[in-house]
Design a protein around this motif. Structure first.
Motif, mmCIF file in Angstrom:
data_model
loop_
_atom_site.group_PDB
_atom_site.id
_atom_site.type_symbol
_atom_site.label_atom_id
_atom_site.label_comp_id
_atom_site.label_asym_id
_atom_site.label_seq_id
_atom_site.Cartn_x
_atom_site.Cartn_y
_atom_site.Cartn_z
ATOM 1 N N UNK A 125 0.813 -1.215 0.000
ATOM 2 C CA UNK A 125 0.000 0.000 0.000
ATOM 3 C C UNK A 125 0.846 1.264 0.000
ATOM 4 N N UNK A 126 0.629 2.094 -1.005
ATOM 5 C CA UNK A 126 1.325 3.374 -1.074
ATOM 6 C C UNK A 126 2.792 3.241 -1.431
ATOM 7 N N UNK A 127 3.267 2.026 -1.609
ATOM 8 C CA UNK A 127 4.687 1.842 -1.959
ATOM 9 C C UNK A 127 4.810 1.668 -3.467
ATOM 10 N N UNK A 146 6.224 3.431 -5.237
ATOM 11 C CA UNK A 146 6.265 4.780 -5.774
ATOM 12 C C UNK A 146 7.550 5.410 -5.262
ATOM 13 N N UNK A 147 8.270 6.071 -6.147
ATOM 14 C CA UNK A 147 9.545 6.668 -5.738
ATOM 15 C C UNK A 147 9.381 8.174 -5.587
ATOM 16 N N UNK A 148 9.937 8.668 -4.495
ATOM 17 C CA UNK A 148 9.790 10.086 -4.165
ATOM 18 C C UNK A 148 11.057 10.849 -4.505
ATOM 19 N N UNK A 200 16.630 11.800 -5.405
ATOM 20 C CA UNK A 200 15.711 10.990 -4.606
ATOM 21 C C UNK A 200 15.610 11.530 -3.192
ATOM 22 N N UNK A 201 14.443 11.318 -2.588
ATOM 23 C CA UNK A 201 14.255 11.742 -1.201
ATOM 24 C C UNK A 201 14.668 10.628 -0.256
ATOM 25 N N UNK A 202 15.707 10.834 0.566
ATOM 26 C CA UNK A 202 16.039 9.834 1.592
ATOM 27 C C UNK A 202 14.892 9.729 2.605
ATOM 28 N N UNK A 203 14.689 8.514 3.123
ATOM 29 C CA UNK A 203 13.532 8.256 3.989
ATOM 30 C C UNK A 203 13.568 9.105 5.257
ATOM 31 N N UNK A 237 19.801 1.477 1.038
ATOM 32 C CA UNK A 237 18.407 1.949 1.009
ATOM 33 C C UNK A 237 17.898 1.997 -0.429
ATOM 34 N N UNK A 243 16.420 3.540 -3.351
ATOM 35 C CA UNK A 243 16.391 4.989 -3.563
ATOM 36 C C UNK A 243 14.971 5.514 -3.722
ATOM 37 N N UNK A 244 14.610 6.450 -2.869
ATOM 38 C CA UNK A 244 13.298 7.081 -2.967
ATOM 39 C C UNK A 244 12.166 6.180 -2.511
ATOM 40 N N UNK A 245 12.470 4.953 -2.141
ATOM 41 C CA UNK A 245 11.411 4.036 -1.700
ATOM 42 C C UNK A 245 11.322 4.054 -0.170
ATOM 43 N N UNK A 246 10.682 3.084 0.427
ATOM 44 C CA UNK A 246 10.433 3.015 1.878
ATOM 45 C C UNK A 246 9.561 4.180 2.336
ATOM 46 N N UNK A 247 9.102 4.931 1.392
ATOM 47 C CA UNK A 247 8.260 6.064 1.728
ATOM 48 C C UNK A 247 6.875 5.750 1.198
ATOM 49 N N UNK A 248 5.852 6.008 1.994
ATOM 50 C CA UNK A 248 4.490 5.674 1.561
ATOM 51 C C UNK A 248 3.765 6.956 1.164
ATOM 52 N N UNK A 249 3.089 6.867 0.041
ATOM 53 C CA UNK A 249 2.397 8.034 -0.516
ATOM 54 C C UNK A 249 0.906 7.946 -0.238
ATOM 55 N N UNK A 261 7.399 6.575 7.156
ATOM 56 C CA UNK A 261 7.479 7.872 6.482
ATOM 57 C C UNK A 261 6.307 7.943 5.514
ATOM 58 N N UNK A 306 4.110 10.525 3.097
ATOM 59 C CA UNK A 306 3.983 11.833 2.465
ATOM 60 C C UNK A 306 2.574 11.953 1.907
#
Lengths: 224, 224
Positions: A3-5, A7-9, A50-53, B1, B3-9, B92, B94
Motif C-alpha cells: 500500500x502506497x509503496x 512509488x519513488x519520491x 531521490x528523497x532519503x527516507x 536503502x 532509492x526514494x522508496x520506503x516512503x508511503x504516498x 514515512x 507523504x
C-alpha cells in the motif's frame, strides 16, 4: 500491492535569477544539470534527487540544489507536487518541486558543480521528463501569484532604483515596458518608499533608491 | 536503502462548506472520518487513503473523497504536500493534500458513508497525525490567497445577494462584519455586477441578485 509503496519520491528545485541575455536585456535564467543515467540520459534536468527516507523534503531540496549549483538561497518554497502516472517511463516517480528566486550576486558567489548550465527561462532546450512543464508552471505562478514586492526584493535586495524595478517587471513578463508609464504607475504604489538615498557610482544625475514598506509581511506571504 | 522508496504516498482532501452553526451563524465546516486502525485508531482524519501506483494523484483524492463523504466536487485543487519525517509514528508517509469548496446543496445531495462527521473548521477535535495543522494551513490559504470571487462562487453559485456575500466573508474570516460598511465597500468592486434579478420567495422587499464578472478568469486562477 504494497500500500502506497512502489512509488519513488524525488525533490527538484526551480531557481530563477535575473541577468542580461546576449542582447543585454535582463531576463530570467534557470540552472539545469545533465542526466547521468537512463531514462533521458544527457538531457538537461532540474537540480534534485531521490528523497532519503529520513530527510525533510525542503532539506533534501536545498541539499541537492547546493550540491549541483552551489547556491544556498535563504529559503526554498514548495511550488507544487508533480505525480502524473506516466511522467517517467520506468517507474512511478512523484516529485515535490521547490523554488527560489536568487540575486545575481548570489549566483556570482556560488561555486557550482562541474555540469551545471544556466538557460534563459523562455528559451529552454528540451528538458528531461516533464521538466519543461514544471518550469512553465513556475513562470506562470511567478507572473500571476507572487507579489512584485517579493520578486523585486529577491532579485535586487532591499534598495533599488525605479529603472532596476522596471527591469524586474520586464524580466518576469518577458517584454519591454514604457519607462515613463512605468514610473508614473509605480508612483501610485503606497508601499514603495523613497529611501532618501541615491545609487552611487553612476555618472551624471544619480538615480534615487526606493524600498518596499512592510517587507516582513511580503516575506511572510511568499513563505506561506 | 532503496532509492526514494520506503516512503508511503497518501492523498487527503480538505473540504470546506458553509452552513450555520448552533447559534445560526454561517461558518465553515469540514468533514472527517474516524481512523479504523492504528496509529491514531478512532481519531478523526481527513478523507483520503494510500495512493495506488497506477492512479493519478487528483483521481485518488476525488475517489477517496467520494467513497467517504459522497461528495463529487467539480474539481479538487492541490493544496500542499505534507511530508515531515515524524508526522506518522510508524512509517514515512507523504500526503499530497487536495482541497475543494462545496455548496450547501451539494452537501445536502451527497450520500455519505456511515462514519463521516462534519465539524466547524474553527472548533475541531484533536485530529489524527498532523491533520489539525493541515486544516489550519488550508484556512490560512483561504483567508489570504484565494479571491473572494472564487470563494463566493464556490459556496453560493453564480448569483447571490449582498447579504449572502457578507455571510461568506464572515464565515471565512470567522467574525461578523458591519452590514452597512460591507455594502458600501462591495459597491466599489467593479467586478461585482447587478444582475437585474431579485431573490424570489422572500417576504417584503426582495433583495437584488449580483454576480461576479470574469468568473472564467476567476476559475482559472483557483485551478492554477
Amino acid at each position: 500491492m504494497a500500500q502506497g509503496a512502489k512509488i519513488r519520491m524525488a525533490v527538484s528545485t526551480v531557481i530563477f535569477a535575473m541577468r542580461p541575455n546576449k542582447d543585454d536585456v535582463p531576463c530570467l535564467w534557470t540552472p539545469f544539470v545533465p542526466r547521468t543515467r537512463e531514462p533521458d540520459l544527457n538531457k538537461w534536468a532540474l537540480p534534485g534527487g531521490w528523497l532519503p527516507v529520513d530527510e525533510e523534503l525542503e532539506t533534501a531540496a536545498a541539499r541537492t540544489l547546493a550540491e549541483t549549483t552551489g547556491l544556498h538561497p535563504s529559503y526554498v518554497e514548495q511550488l507544487y507536487t508533480f505525480g502524473q502516472v506516466d511522467r517517467s517511463p520506468t517507474a512511478r516517480v512523484i516529485s515535490v518541486v521547490y523554488w527560489a528566486l536568487v540575486r545575481a550576486d548570489e549566483v556570482a558567489a556560488a561555486i557550482p558543480g562541474d555540469n551545471v548550465q544556466w538557460f534563459p527561462a523562455d528559451h529552454l532546450p528540451e528538458l528531461a521528463f516533464d521538466h519543461n512543464d514544471i518550469v512553465e508552471y513556475a513562470l506562470e505562478r511567478l507572473r500571476t501569484k507572487v507579489e512584485y514586492a517579493d520578486i523585486a526584493h529577491s532579485f535586487l535586495g532591499e534598495k533599488f532604483t525605479i529603472s532596476q524595478l522596471r527591469s524586474v517587471h520586464e524580466a518576469v513578463l518577458g517584454h519591454k515596458l514604457d519607462a515613463a508609464n512605468f514610473r508614473r504607475s509605480v508612483a501610485t504604489i503606497p508601499e514603495l518608499i523613497d529611501t532618501g538615498e541615491v545609487l552611487t557610482g553612476t555618472p551624471h544625475r544619480p538615480p534615487k533608491l526606493f524600498r518596499y514598506k512592510n517587507l516582513k509581511q511580503a516575506y511572510y506571504d511568499l513563505n506561506h
